[in-house]
Design an enzyme around this catalytic site. Structure first.
Site, PDB file in Angstrom:
ATOM      1  N   HIS A 103      26.768 -30.106  10.617  1.00  0.00           N
ATOM      2  CA  HIS A 103      27.814 -29.983  11.642  1.00  0.00           C
ATOM      3  C   HIS A 103      27.826 -28.602  12.303  1.00  0.00           C
ATOM      4  CE1 HIS A 103      29.739 -33.873  11.499  1.00  0.00           C
ATOM      5  NE2 HIS A 103      29.760 -33.832  10.176  1.00  0.00           N
TER       6      HIS A 103
ATOM      7  N   HIS B 299      23.798 -37.350   4.094  1.00  0.00           N
ATOM      8  CA  HIS B 299      24.376 -36.218   4.831  1.00  0.00           C
ATOM      9  C   HIS B 299      25.894 -36.178   4.783  1.00  0.00           C
ATOM     10  CE1 HIS B 299      24.400 -39.506   7.823  1.00  0.00           C
ATOM     11  NE2 HIS B 299      25.387 -38.854   8.422  1.00  0.00           N
ATOM     12  N   ASP B 300      26.549 -37.333   4.718  1.00  0.00           N
ATOM     13  CA  ASP B 300      28.018 -37.363   4.752  1.00  0.00           C
ATOM     14  C   ASP B 300      28.636 -37.790   3.431  1.00  0.00           C
ATOM     15  OD1 ASP B 300      28.857 -36.371   7.175  1.00  0.00           O
ATOM     16  OD2 ASP B 300      28.784 -38.283   8.219  1.00  0.00           O
TER      17      ASP B 300
ATOM     18  N   HIS C 200      34.428 -31.907   4.300  1.00  0.00           N
ATOM     19  CA  HIS C 200      33.457 -32.827   3.703  1.00  0.00           C
ATOM     20  C   HIS C 200      32.060 -32.206   3.653  1.00  0.00           C
ATOM     21  CE1 HIS C 200      32.095 -33.903   7.824  1.00  0.00           C
ATOM     22  NE2 HIS C 200      31.000 -34.320   7.231  1.00  0.00           N
TER      23      HIS C 200
ATOM     24  N   LYS D 209      32.306 -37.101   2.176  1.00  0.00           N
ATOM     25  CA  LYS D 209      33.521 -37.764   2.668  1.00  0.00           C
ATOM     26  C   LYS D 209      34.267 -38.529   1.581  1.00  0.00           C
ATOM     27  CE  LYS D 209      32.341 -38.218   7.558  1.00  0.00           C
ATOM     28  NZ  LYS D 209      32.077 -39.152   8.686  1.00  0.00           N
TER      29      LYS D 209
END
Length: 396
Positions: free
Chosen positions: A307, A251-252, A280, A255
């Site tokens: 988000h 999911h991230d 991101h 970054k």
């Protein structure tokens, strides 16, 4: 090993299952499928799989129809966290050591001449009674044992526990070869993902392997219960879970495109830095924009929308309510919960009651209120996941 062809239907089913296993991507989904198929072929009430890690057998997956019927919401046995030595003292350890299967009619009536014994601790904790057991080594084409599968309590037509048939042992040993090959492939996929996470961890100390494993597991359990409440069929649930875990772990991943000055800043970001940080979501989605598979499509969806907020005040697109994909709503809740209740370089872990009150308060604001309700209905499972994947000290 030669097989009797007295049951052509069972052999045909085995061949069909082998093809199905090769299409499963996630290791946990695969272990679930292997146990389900094996238990269906032998009419077994329960089963577990141990995988070899660091020269020990690690408890990796479990199914138990009796316990599931007793408490349908409590799936925490899957996240039990223990290992056993590969030696002659336990049934699974013996099977791994010798590379040979065991078919035991009653584990409480073992012959005094055998070196292994039955460990009843799980039964005592769970309130279960194991009687018949078949334990099968999972052996690669290179003659390496990578795990042990145990199936427990064969049932007859009246639901009584009986010993496993000798013919079942032959079929399951045949099936175990294909299962082992599929497990090796799925483990490689999981390792590749975790390597990507480790690369991200070099940049962002918050993005640890333990964190993504927890977020993915929370997400799986949230979806499972949501799907049951919304009457999705079992095949759709299993297919979606197979790609959801992998996608949630990534999911991230966007970054990696963010500057170290922002990622590793110990204090609160200023307005400009936070604006950069928010990119991101787009950067992560961009990695999967080709959408050449269902997995790519879901990775894109989660990276881009996890988000967003239920009230429309999230980012990057300010989606609102049901306009946010289910996957994004699930991962948003899982990710924020884990961030609050875990220690990080910039903050201590929150008190558990404070986290609970925050999630309750944010239902209908930050989070989908239905998912918050589901989250607390399976909170015992959520806590078991936290215990299964603890943060290592160096990652805190």
């Amino acid at each position: 090993m030669e097989l009797s062809y007295e049951n052509d239907d069972k052999l045909s089913e085995l061949l069909s299952i082998n093809d199905e296993l090769n299409h499963i991507k996630d290791i946990d989904s695969l272990l679930d499928a292997i146990l389900s198929k094996t238990r269906r072929l032998t009419n077994a009430d329960a089963g577990s799989i141990f995988l070899v890690e660091n020269s020990t057998l690690n408890f990796s997956y479990v199914q138990n129809d009796t316990l599931r019927q007793r408490d349908p919401l409590n799936n925490k046995q899957i996240y039990s966290n223990f290992s056993i030595p590969i030696d002659e003292k336990s049934i699974a350890g013996y099977v791994a050591l010798k590379g040979t299967s065991l078919n035991i009619g009653d584990v409480h009536k073992l012959d005094d001449t055998v070196p292994y014994s039955f460990n009843s601790s799980f039964d005592e904790i769970a309130g279960y009674y194991t009687q018949s057991m078949m334990a099968i080594p999972l052996i690669t084409t290179r003659s390496q044992v990578i795990g042990v599968m145990q199936i427990i309590n064969a049932k007859n037509e009246r639901g009584n526990t009986i010993p496993f048939k000798e013919s079942d042992e032959k079929y399951i040993n045949f099936f175990a070869g294909s299962a082992t090959s599929a497990i090796e492939k799925a483990k490689m996929t999981r390792e590749m993902i975790l390597r990507m996470i480790k690369m991200a961890e070099l940049r962002d100390p918050k993005e640890t392997g333990a964190h993504v494993n927890r977020v993915a597991s929370y997400s799986i359990e949230l979806f499972q219960r949501w799907a049951e409440l919304n009457s999705l069929n079992n095949k759709k649930i299993k297919n979606y879970k197979d790609i959801l875990r992998i996608s949630a772990m990534l999911h991230d991943v966007g970054k990696v495109a963010i500057s170290d000055l922002i990622l590793k800043k110990p204090g609160r970001l200023d307005e400009g830095q936070f604006k950069v940080m928010k990119t991101h979501a787009y950067q992560g989605a961009k990695l999967f924009r080709g959408n050449v598979s269902d997995l790519d499509a879901l990775c894109y969806e989660i990276a881009y929308t996890h988000h967003e907020r239920w009230d429309g005040k999230g980012y990057p697109r300010r989606l609102k309510g049901d306009n946010i994909p289910l996957s994004g709503r699930i991962v948003a809740l899982a990710d924020v919960y884990d961030a609050l209740i875990s220690s990080r370089v910039y903050k201590p872990a929150w008190n558990e009651q404070d986290v609970i009150e925050t999630l309750e308060k944010e239902a209908g604001h930050h989070f989908d209120p239905e998912l918050v309700e589901i989250f607390f209905s399976i909170y015992d499972v959520i806590k078991a996941i936290r215990s299964k994947f603890p943060d290592k000290e160096q990652n805190i």
